[in-house]
Each structure stands twice: as structure tokens, then as C-alpha cells.
Design an enzyme around this catalytic site. Structure first.
Site, PDB file in Angstrom:
ATOM      1  N   SER A 211       0.885  -1.134  -0.048  1.00 35.79           N
ATOM      2  CA  SER A 211      -0.080   0.099   0.094  1.00 35.79           C
ATOM      3  C   SER A 211       0.923   1.338   0.145  1.00 35.79           C
ATOM      4  CB  SER A 211      -1.013  -0.102   1.199  1.00 35.79           C
ATOM      5  OG  SER A 211      -2.080   0.880   0.911  1.00 35.79           O
ATOM      6  N   ASP A 336      -8.609  -5.406  -4.606  1.00 27.11           N
ATOM      7  CA  ASP A 336      -7.776  -4.545  -3.637  1.00 27.11           C
ATOM      8  C   ASP A 336      -9.044  -3.195  -3.432  1.00 27.11           C
ATOM      9  OD1 ASP A 336      -5.311  -4.304  -2.447  1.00 27.11           O
ATOM     10  OD2 ASP A 336      -4.405  -4.372  -4.422  1.00 27.11           O
ATOM     11  N   HIS A 455      -7.899  -5.550   0.061  1.00 25.78           N
ATOM     12  CA  HIS A 455      -6.567  -4.531   0.060  1.00 25.78           C
ATOM     13  C   HIS A 455      -6.243  -5.237   1.600  1.00 25.78           C
ATOM     14  CE1 HIS A 455      -3.966  -1.561  -0.264  1.00 25.78           C
ATOM     15  NE2 HIS A 455      -4.226  -0.977   0.915  1.00 25.78           N
TER      16      HIS A 455
END
Length: 558
Positions: A211, A336, A455
Site C-alpha cells: 500500500s 484491492d 486490500h
């Protein structure tokens, strides 16, 4: 029988005790001593926690060398996280003195030497995050022990400033920003200078992150300041081109923060901000508002890296020649966007509630607002092209996830892949899609049964959680975790995820401009687990079709 058990216990304890250990290690700041953890016969790991790699940084200043210490530093406790807002945004926690790192060194019969090194950067939207102790309840997600032991690599995790203290910028030399990126760079440079003392090879360093950590890895590759400090890089679900990862109008946020803490917004602003208490500055960070289809959550992430003329001398798209000799492994989770869109559209997450098409259109309108109604219609036509006359709720909800995943992660990641392959000299590119079904999906669980990899779902597999907490996982999850650790550590050793000490289930094709090949990673991989041109229709939509439309009006895109 009892005697046999006792004998076995003695043999095991002797065997584990006879695994080598580093003992006291000399670093540039002074001596450090960690803790040796026995794992099994002739195998242990030395763990060093909370080693400072820089001094406590001044407010809005680059990190400076640590002055060092006398005696032996007991590196057995995590340091504090960098000062940041709490989850509920009602208070702050952490410390300004947070530039510390942790090291895991695997040991066999002899003390390890010349091992590949992997440096980890955590995610958290550049607003929060840390690798110093438990991330959630008692669960320490970023322990490097499994990666170090299984892959025979040294793992390092570092602290870096986040939020206003890490990324506030006026967009000029008065308050250039990118302080968190400078912290990461200082950690990489410290590892380069000191890791040999821990048995590491300073000429074989891989940086990796997820991320905002994945985007950080990308920024570190692009900066001219890191030349020669690392050879390889892994970005999981984040690159410089993600809409939340780069700020084009940072001054707007700096002015808001100044007003919040009672500073003037004229030429006295920066001096006033620099003399403001750090905790006050931290709490003046723009609050994360509840999201909606018209105001998606991704817009809340407003503090991020900028072009500062120094760490990033130019736009990221113009800096890929700096990464031409860096091997790059980069990828995305197939859902995600799920975490974000399920907050943006409240009905989406409820299995018993329908999601109106109108909510999907409003979300798409927010993502395409720069192009007005024309942009919305072009995008909606593309995303609904296979719906038929009466799309099912599953079709609509899956499309919502696709839109979020494409816009927030997948398409920007393909942009980085294309630029890396186009500029590469010796650097190789390996692209992946992680498609393991979510552990939260299925009957009696909160997510729809078709939910794939959300995610941050990749983190548990990369860090070997199915091995350390086996009761929470099944055999398939241990298989997947083993595959990912094998690919990641092979890549760290050789620059090729297929080549190293560990066997992999499927040969991962190199990604080249002749097809943009990728590996589809999950627990049930086989020879059909490769593909090419990932979601090319939608990459074209976001990168070519929409940008070619006239802008509806000037927006202050953050």
C-alpha cells in the site's frame, strides 16, 4: 518411554542451543545485543528490536545521523511508533523519537554471513502505520521471523514519519515535504553501511512494502539519492501513480493545517508551523470524513509525497531512468478496492441489501469528475458492457469492486509496470495478480462468497501467519504462504522469483513490453496461472480514453 522423552528433550535443547548466534554486534552508533530465539534443531533467529538509525528528527527537517551511545544497547524491545492519530482521530500516540529499525537474522550451525537483505516499509496511507509491535490487538503482523527462517534472508523493518509530520508541504523550498521518504532513505543507507556486521550482504538489498509502503518503494526507486544502495524492489498494492500516493496541490492542505493550529497563512506561516508542538500538528491533520459514493474514501488521503526538487526532482513518470537497473516485482490484489468501495457504498457490504445502479454511477462520477458527464458516460458504458438487460446484484456489486480496484490500484500499477519495462537496462520486471478467495467470504461470514483478495490480505501470507497461527488457517493458506515466501525470497536473492533455494509451483514469466505477462497467484496454481495484458480494456479506459476527453473544469485534484 519416559526416558526416551527426556532424552529427546535434552537432545533438542542441546541442538537448538548449538545453533549459532551473533551475540553483541558493533554498529556505527555503538554495540547492540538482541535476543536469540531457538526454532528447531540447529536453527534459530537473532532478533534485534529498536535500533536507532537516525537521531530524533526536528519538526519538518530531514533526519540526521544518530549521535551514538555508550555501553551495549539492549535491542530487545520495540521502539515507539512515529507520532500519529489514533484510529478514532480523537487523540495522538507514538513518539517524535521514532527512527528505529528491527532486524531478523536466521542462524544455522555457523553464524550466517553474506545473506540477502530485505527492508520492509509498512502501509497506512502515509497517515498512520508502524512496524513496532502489535498492529491490531495482540497480533504483530510484520514479524520478519518466518520470511528470514524459510527464505534464509535478513529482514529489516523500519519506522518513518507519517501524517503532517511526515508529509506536510507548501509545494516550495520553504516546507518541501517528503520527510517520511527521507527517513526511509536514511534507513536504507544505514542498512547499507551496517548490515555486514549482522551477516548481511550490502550489495544484495531488496526493499519491499505494501500500500503506502509499496508506493514508498516506488518513490525510493525513482529518487537519485538511492543510487547504489539497493538492487531490487517489491511493490504490493501501491505505486507512485495511485491517486492517493502523490499530491499535486500540497499548499492547500498546509494552509488548512496552519489555520487549524492558529498560524498565519502569509509568509510567516512556515516559521509558525515549525514552532508548533508536534502533537498539535499531528492532530491538525485533515480528518478522514465518512465516505459516500459522491465523496469516496480515497479522497481522504490528502497527505502524501510531492515533487520537492530534491528527493523527487521531477514528476514520477519522468524519473524511471533512475530505476533502469533495479529488478522490480510488482502486483495487485484482484479485489484491492473492496475495502474502500464497501465503505463508499453502504448497501454494498450488506449481503441482504441491493446496491442501486445509481450508487455505482455516483461513485464512477466522483472518480471521473474532471471529465464531467461525458467522462461518466464513457466509463459507465465500458463497465456495464457485459451486463445484459437485467444485471444481477452479484454483477452490479462485482462491478463496483472492479471500478474501485482499477481506479485506486490496478491501473496505476500497470502504469508503473509499463514505465519500468520501457526504461529498463539490466532491471527485470515481474508482475502478479493475487486472487486467493477472502477468509471473510462464504456462508456465515461477513463478505459475499465471491469476494477475492481484499486490500492488505496479502500481508498475512507474505509474513507467514498461516505458519505462526496455524489454527486460524487451513492447509491451502499454508501452501499459498509458502509459495509467496518462496517467490519473494528467491527474487531477493537472485532478481528472479523462480531461481533460489526454494521450489516454486509455477514458473513466473518475466514481464516485457512484448505481452506484459503476469502470474496469477493463489493456493491452487497450475500451468494456466499466467496471463498477459492485465485488464487491458480498463487500463486503456483510464490511461488513454478518459485523459483524451476535454476537462470539464479545473479541479484541485489532491
Amino acid at each position: 518411554m519416559e526416558k526416551v522423552k527426556i532424552l529427546l528433550a535434552v537432545v533438542l535443547s542441546l541442538g537448538m542451543a548449538s545453533a549459532a548466534s551473533l551475540g553483541v554486534v558493533q554498529t556505527e552508533g555503538g554495540s547492540v545485543q538482541g535476543r536469540n530465539i531457538p526454532l528447531r534443531l540447529f536453527r534459530s533467529v537473532d532478533v534485534f528490536k529498536g535500533i536507532p538509525f537516525a537521531a530524533q528528527p526536528g519538526t519538518f527537517e530531514k533526519p540526521k545521523p544518530h549521535p551514538g551511545w555508550d555501553g551495549v544497547l539492549k535491542a530487545t524491545k520495540f521502539a515507539q511508533r512515529c507520532l500519529q492519530m489514533s484510529m478514532f482521530q480523537t487523540s495522538s500516540f507514538g513518539s517524535e523519537d521514532c527512527l528505529h529499525l528491527n532486524i531478523w537474522v536466521p542462524q544455522g550451525r555457523q553464524v550466517s554471513s553474506n545473506l540477502p537483505v530485505m527492508i520492509w516499509f509498512y502501509g497506512g496511507g502515509f497517515m498512520v502505520g508502524g512496524s513496532m509491535g502489535a498492529n491490531f490487538l495482540n497480533n504483530y503482523l510484520y514479524s520478519g521471523q518466518e520470511i528470514a527462517d524459510k527464505g534464509d534472508v535478513i529482514v529489516v523493518s523500519v519506522g518513518y514519519r507519517v501524517g503532517t509530520l511526515g508529509f506536510l508541504s507548501t509545494g516550495d523550498s520553504n516546507l518541501p515535504g517528503n520527510y517520511g521518504l527521507w527517513d526511509q532513505h536514511a534507513a536504507i543507507a544505514w542498512v547499507h553501511r551496517n548490515i555486514r556486521s549482522f551477516g548481511g550482504d550490502p550489495s544484495n538489498v531488496t526493499i519491499f512494502g505494501e500500500s503506502a509502503g509499496g508506493a514508498s518503494v516506488n518513490f525510493q526507486m525513482l529518487s537519485p539519492h538511492n543510487k547504489g544502495l539497493f538492487n531490487r524492489a517489491i511493490s504490493q498494492s501501491g505505486v507512485a501513480f495511485c491517486p492517493w500516493a502523490f499530491s499535486r496541490n500540497p499548499r492547500k492542505i498546509a494552509v488548512k493545517v496552519a489555520v487549524k493550529v492558529g498560524c498565519p497563512t502569509d509568509d510567516r506561516m512556515v516559521d509558525c508551523l515549525k514552532s508548533t508542538d508536534a502533537a498539535t500538528l499531528c492532530m491538525a491533520s485533515p480528518l478522514v470524513r465518512p465516505s459516500s459514493p459522491d465523496h469516496p474514501g480515497v479522497e481522504n488521503l490528502s497527505l502524501s509525497p510531492v515533487v520537492d526538487g530534491d528527493f523527487l526532482p521531477d514528476l514520477p513518470s519522468n524519473l524511471f531512468q533512475n530505476a533502469a537497473d533495479i529488478d522490480y516485482l510488482i502486483g495487485v490484489n484482484n479485489m484491492d478496492g473492496h475495502l474502500f468501495t464497501s465503505k463508499d457504498i453502504p448497501s454494498f457490504g450488506d449481503k441482504n441489501q441491493d446496491t442501486p445502479v445509481e450508487d455505482l454511477r455516483r461513485l464512477l462520477a466522483a472518480y471521473t469528475k474532471e471529465k464531467g458527464q461525458a467522462g461518466l458516460e464513457v466509463a459507465f458504458t465500458e463497465y456495464s458492457s457485459n451486463w445484459g438487460s437485467e444485471p444481477s446484484q452479484e454483477t452490479i456489486k462485482r462491478t463496483v469492486v472492479d471500478i474501485g480496484t482499477d481506479y485506486i490500484f490496478l491501473v496505476p500499477i500497470q502504469t508503473a509496470i509499463h514505465l519500468h519495462t520501457a526504461n529498463a537496462r539490466s532491471g527485470r520486471t515481474f508482475s502478479y495478480l493475487l486472487s486467493e478467495p477472502s477468509l471473510m467470504a462464504g456462508p456465515g461470514k461477513p463478505y459475499h462468497d465471491w469476494t477475492g483478495t481484499d486490500h492488505a490480505d496479502d500481508l498475512q501470507y507474505v509474513f507467514g501467519k498461516p505458519f505462526t497461527t496455524p489454527s486460524a488457517y487451513g492447509d491451502r493458506h499454508r501452501d499459498l504462504s509458502g509459495y509467496m515466501i518462496s517467490y519473494w525470497t528467491n527474487f531477493a536473492k537472485t532478481g528472479n522469483p523462480n531461481k533460489g533455494n526454494l521450489v516454486v509451483p509455477v514458473i513466473w514469466p518475466e514481464c516485457t513490453s512484448n505481452g506484459y505477462q503476469f502470474l496469477d497467484i493463489n493456493a491452487k496454481m497450475n500451468e494456466t496461472s499466467t496471463g498477459q495484458e492485465m485488464r487491458s480494456r480498463f487500463v486503456r479506459l483510464w490511461n488513454s480514453t478518459l485523459p483524451a476527453l476535454p476537462s470539464h473544469h479545473d479541479t484541485d485534484a489532491l
